[in-house]
Design a protein around this motif. Structure first.
Motif, short mmCIF file in Angstrom:
data_model
loop_
_atom_site.label_atom_id
_atom_site.label_comp_id
_atom_site.label_asym_id
_atom_site.label_seq_id
_atom_site.Cartn_x
_atom_site.Cartn_y
_atom_site.Cartn_z
N GLN A 1 -0.71 16.96 -6.30
CA GLN A 1 -1.68 16.83 -5.46
C GLN A 1 -1.48 16.00 -4.37
N GLY A 2 -0.52 15.99 -3.84
CA GLY A 2 0.08 15.49 -2.39
C GLY A 2 -0.31 16.56 -1.44
N LYS B 1 0.80 -1.28 0.00
CA LYS B 1 0.03 -0.30 0.06
C LYS B 1 0.91 1.17 -0.02
N GLN C 1 4.04 10.43 -9.51
CA GLN C 1 3.09 10.78 -10.82
C GLN C 1 2.54 12.08 -10.65
N ASN C 2 1.99 12.46 -9.65
CA ASN C 2 1.56 13.74 -9.44
C ASN C 2 1.80 14.49 -8.30
N GLN D 1 3.87 1.58 -1.17
CA GLN D 1 4.73 1.56 -2.45
C GLN D 1 3.68 2.19 -3.65
N CYS D 2 2.30 2.01 -3.32
CA CYS D 2 1.48 2.47 -4.39
C CYS D 2 1.22 3.89 -4.10
N GLU D 3 1.04 4.39 -2.78
CA GLU D 3 0.90 5.98 -2.58
C GLU D 3 2.29 6.60 -3.00
N ALA E 1 4.07 6.04 -5.55
CA ALA E 1 4.09 5.99 -6.97
C ALA E 1 2.91 6.87 -7.47
N LYS E 2 1.92 7.05 -6.71
CA LYS E 2 0.79 7.99 -7.24
C LYS E 2 1.37 9.46 -6.88
N GLN E 3 2.12 9.77 -5.73
CA GLN E 3 2.70 10.89 -5.47
C GLN E 3 3.89 11.56 -6.62
#
Length: 266
Positions: A144-145, A130, A140-141, A132-134, A136-138
């Protein structure tokens, strides 16, 4: 799953029992009391490994390490691993043979500590997934963090303690007060290498016949002592009478003074 991913070992338990379980009749869950716990179908070693985001529950022979069954777990808790309702030492796992065939079997541990380690190993792995997925999202964007807010909230105050910042009077680093001058003008120091001689004039005397003394300053000359004062008698005008008490004294005389530095009579 990528080919370059490596397989890590999460947990190893030397003894685990496998049971055949009846189909679940209702949605109330599985009960270990229905499994004939005194007659396990197989016993061996349990090993949990992870490759990428997927965990694998592997049942292996204690001696040879031959694989008996394997249960891939892509989510926990989920349908791949379920707990029973009447005990904390037994679980139901979904095994796969790699050809699309699946089956549900029951596993159990003789020690509650082994069952606890089994459960925690799966929880820690999917907690890491979980995170690692967060991340990766940060990546990319990044806009938005969550942003750090350093502003003061309404009614919020801060307190500064400056008691230790005061310096004692007269401590090092404190400028000293200059003494007040006694006069309106301050005296300048003498120039370096200069010499001054004090001129002491002789007492003024009246000359006979009403003459007066004239003081003449002589400028210092090189090689001679400086500061010589010569007093000359000035003659009284004609027809004047000498002052009282000056009878018999010469009407004109030349008074000499002594140099205060060398004592030579001029």
């Amino acid at each position: 799953m990528e080919e370059g991913e490596y397989e890590s070992v999460l947990c190893v338990k030397p003894e685990v029992h496998v049971y055949r379980i009846p189909p679940r009749a209702t949605n109330r869950g599985y009960r270990a009391a229905e499994w004939q716990l005194d007659q396990p179908s197989w016993s061996g070693r349990l090993r949990i490994t992870a490759k990428g985001q997927v965990a694998y529950i592997k049942l292996e022979d204690r001696t040879s390490g031959e694989l008996f069954a394997q249960a891939p777990v892509d989510q926990f808790p989920g349908t791949a691993v379920e707990s029973v309702t009447d005990s904390s030492r037994y679980f139901v796992i979904r095994i796969e043979d790699g050809n699309g065939r699946r089956a549900f079997i029951g596993i159990g541990f003789g020690d509650r500590g082994d069952a606890f380690d089994f459960n925690v190993a799966l929880q820690d792995h999917f907690k890491w997934v979980k995170q690692q997925c967060e991340f990766a999202k940060q990546a990319q964007n990044p806009d938005q963090g969550p942003k750090l807010d350093l502003g003061f909230k309404e009614g919020q105050t801060i307190k500064l303690n400056i008691a230790n910042m005061k310096k004692k009077e007269g401590a090092a680093g404190t400028p000293r007060a200059r003494p007040a001058s006694t006069g309106g003008l301050s005296l300048l120091p003498p120039p370096p290498g200069g010499k001054f001689s004090t001129l002491i004039p002789p007492p003024v005397e009246q000359l006979s016949g009403g003459g007066s003394l004239v003081q003449t300053a002589v400028a210092p000359s090189s090689g001679q002592c400086s500061g010589v004062t010569v007093l000359a008698a000035k003659a009284a005008p004609a027809g004047s009478s000498p002052p009282p008490g000056a009878a018999g004294a010469p009407w004109c005389s030349l008074l000499h003074s002594h140099c205060p530095s060398c004592g030579t009579c001029l």
